[in-house]
Write a protein that holds these residues in place. Structure first.
Motif, PDB file in Angstrom:
ATOM      1  N   ALA A 137      -2.371  10.465   2.768  1.00  0.00           N
ATOM      2  CA  ALA A 137      -1.725  10.398   3.658  1.00  0.00           C
ATOM      3  C   ALA A 137      -0.776   8.826   3.177  1.00  0.00           C
ATOM      4  N   ARG A 138      -0.793   8.165   2.017  1.00  0.00           N
ATOM      5  CA  ARG A 138       0.143   7.727   1.269  1.00  0.00           C
ATOM      6  C   ARG A 138       1.355   8.650   0.559  1.00  0.00           C
ATOM      7  N   ARG A 139       0.934  10.141   0.003  1.00  0.00           N
ATOM      8  CA  ARG A 139       1.866  11.058   0.113  1.00  0.00           C
ATOM      9  C   ARG A 139       2.466  11.120   1.196  1.00  0.00           C
ATOM     10  N   LEU A 140       2.136  11.528   2.853  1.00  0.00           N
ATOM     11  CA  LEU A 140       3.036  11.632   3.052  1.00  0.00           C
ATOM     12  C   LEU A 140       3.867  10.720   3.977  1.00  0.00           C
ATOM     13  N   ALA A 141       3.923   9.410   3.284  1.00  0.00           N
ATOM     14  CA  ALA A 141       4.802   8.304   3.698  1.00  0.00           C
ATOM     15  C   ALA A 141       5.914   7.943   2.305  1.00  0.00           C
ATOM     16  N   GLU A 142       5.477   8.939   1.513  1.00  0.00           N
ATOM     17  CA  GLU A 142       6.084   8.456   0.609  1.00  0.00           C
ATOM     18  C   GLU A 142       7.068  10.053   0.556  1.00  0.00           C
ATOM     19  N   ILE A 153       2.378   5.094   9.459  1.00  0.00           N
ATOM     20  CA  ILE A 153       1.442   5.677   8.088  1.00  0.00           C
ATOM     21  C   ILE A 153       1.164   4.665   7.642  1.00  0.00           C
ATOM     22  N   ALA A 154       2.435   3.460   7.153  1.00  0.00           N
ATOM     23  CA  ALA A 154       2.247   2.353   6.614  1.00  0.00           C
ATOM     24  C   ALA A 154       1.156   1.588   7.579  1.00  0.00           C
ATOM     25  N   ASN A 155       1.488   0.725   8.973  1.00  0.00           N
ATOM     26  CA  ASN A 155       0.122   0.277   9.488  1.00  0.00           C
ATOM     27  C   ASN A 155      -1.282   0.984   9.779  1.00  0.00           C
ATOM     28  N   LEU A 210       1.041  -0.966  -0.157  1.00  0.00           N
ATOM     29  CA  LEU A 210       0.035  -0.317   0.097  1.00  0.00           C
ATOM     30  C   LEU A 210       0.820   1.667   0.183  1.00  0.00           C
ATOM     31  N   VAL A 211       2.163   0.720   0.688  1.00  0.00           N
ATOM     32  CA  VAL A 211       3.081   2.383   0.246  1.00  0.00           C
ATOM     33  C   VAL A 211       4.493   1.196  -0.533  1.00  0.00           C
ATOM     34  N   PRO A 212       5.064   2.542  -1.389  1.00  0.00           N
ATOM     35  CA  PRO A 212       5.988   2.042  -1.944  1.00  0.00           C
ATOM     36  C   PRO A 212       7.644   2.165  -1.152  1.00  0.00           C
TER      37      PRO A 212
END
Length: 315
Positions: free
Chosen positions: A258-263, A220-222, A7-9
């Protein structure tokens, strides 16, 4: 193994330690010795790939230290299920939670776990005993303090949930690092992977930034993997739910942000990792080992949830 959907690169490979299964077996042995029984415990000990989580995170350590890491993951998951993720706030729940916290604090203060202590307290005591046995010179002061901080942060999160409140984004991002035990993880990493950053380097602002970026990436991944289960259970401490509340966004927009924040957290790590000397950090073996470990940590943060039944069975 079937192809996993991340879900996150994550650009870092799976370098799993070959002793993951043996480490999981050690956890089951310890669980039997301390009386950790019941269907919930059995599900955690046998069904969610604890050894694989530790093997992904610590591919370069020895088997004894890998076993300690796996014990810690078991403690964290079991404690979360029993206390940190309360769903029913019936009666005087604070007294029950604080009683468990008090028992843990006694062990953290050096008191031996006794027969009247619950199995979770005995499990934590076993972790500390194993660390002392493996490396008597390792100073656990910071580790013990971060576990105390974790307990305090869970009360903050439980208080919000008991009042039906959703935290604001800035508070959530700060506290999530603590009640997710990412701050504990940093201290445990120094033992399990034998990290040796000098104090001045540990306190360097760019190292602290990397620590925060790695923690945010993992948290964030979790949250993304556990969103469906947490929404179902009424747990609002999830970054997607926080973003929905803060900005009035629909789920798909909050999820994407949220995915963008993880990136972005990943990009921060990679930028400093690429040239530590450019940020005033020594380009030596200790620093390289530190970054190398956190590549494995981030790989585990996105790969284990994609593989573990703990997430598949809840979605």
């Amino acid at each position: 193994m079937e192809t996993e959907t991340l879900l996150v690169p994550c650009p870092f490979p799976d370098r799993s330690h070959p002793a993951g299964a043996a480490a999981a077996g050690y956890v089951r042995q310890v669980a039997s010795e301390i009386g950790l029984v019941g269907p919930s415990s059995a599900k955690v000990l046998n069904g969610i790939a604890l050894g694989e989580a530790a093997a992904l995170t610590f591919p370069d350590t020895d088997q004894e230290r890998l076993q300690v890491a796996t014990l810690w993951i078991a403690f964290l998951v079991l404690f979360d299920d029993a206390w940190s993720d309360l769903v029913d706030f019936d009666g005087d729940w604070r007294s029950r939670v604080r009683a468990q916290h008090d028992s843990i604090r006694e062990v953290l203060g050096g008191q031996a776990a006794g027969p009247t202590d619950g199995p979770l307290v005995r499990l934590l005591a076993r972790i500390l005993d194993d660390i002392a046995h493996i490396d008597p010179e390792f100073d656990t002061t910071r580790l013990r303090q971060e576990i105390r901080n974790y307990l305090a942060a869970t009360l903050w999160e439980l208080d919000l949930r008991s009042r039906g409140r959703i935290p604001d984004l800035s508070s959530y991002l700060l506290m999530r690092r603590v009640f997710s035990t990412m701050s504990v993880q940093v201290e445990l990493d120094y033992f399990v992977d034998r990290l040796t950053l000098p104090e001045a380097v540990r306190l360097h602002p760019c190292v602290r930034l990397v620590d925060a970026a790695v923690a945010d990436y993992g948290c964030i991944a979790n949250d993304l993997y556990s969103l469906d289960a947490e929404r179902r259970d009424g747990i609002s401490s999830n970054i997607v739910i926080v973003l929905e509340h803060e900005y009035g966004w629909p789920e798909h927009q909050a999820f994407a942000y949220a995915r963008r924040l993880a990136e972005q957290a990943l990009a921060t790590f990679q930028h400093i990792r690429a040239d530590p000397g450019n940020f005033g950090l020594p380009d030596d073996e200790a620093v390289r080992r530190y970054f190398h470990h956190y590549e494995s940590f981030m790989s585990a943060a996105v790969r284990w949830p994609a593989r573990s039944a703990r997430y598949r069975s809840q979605s």
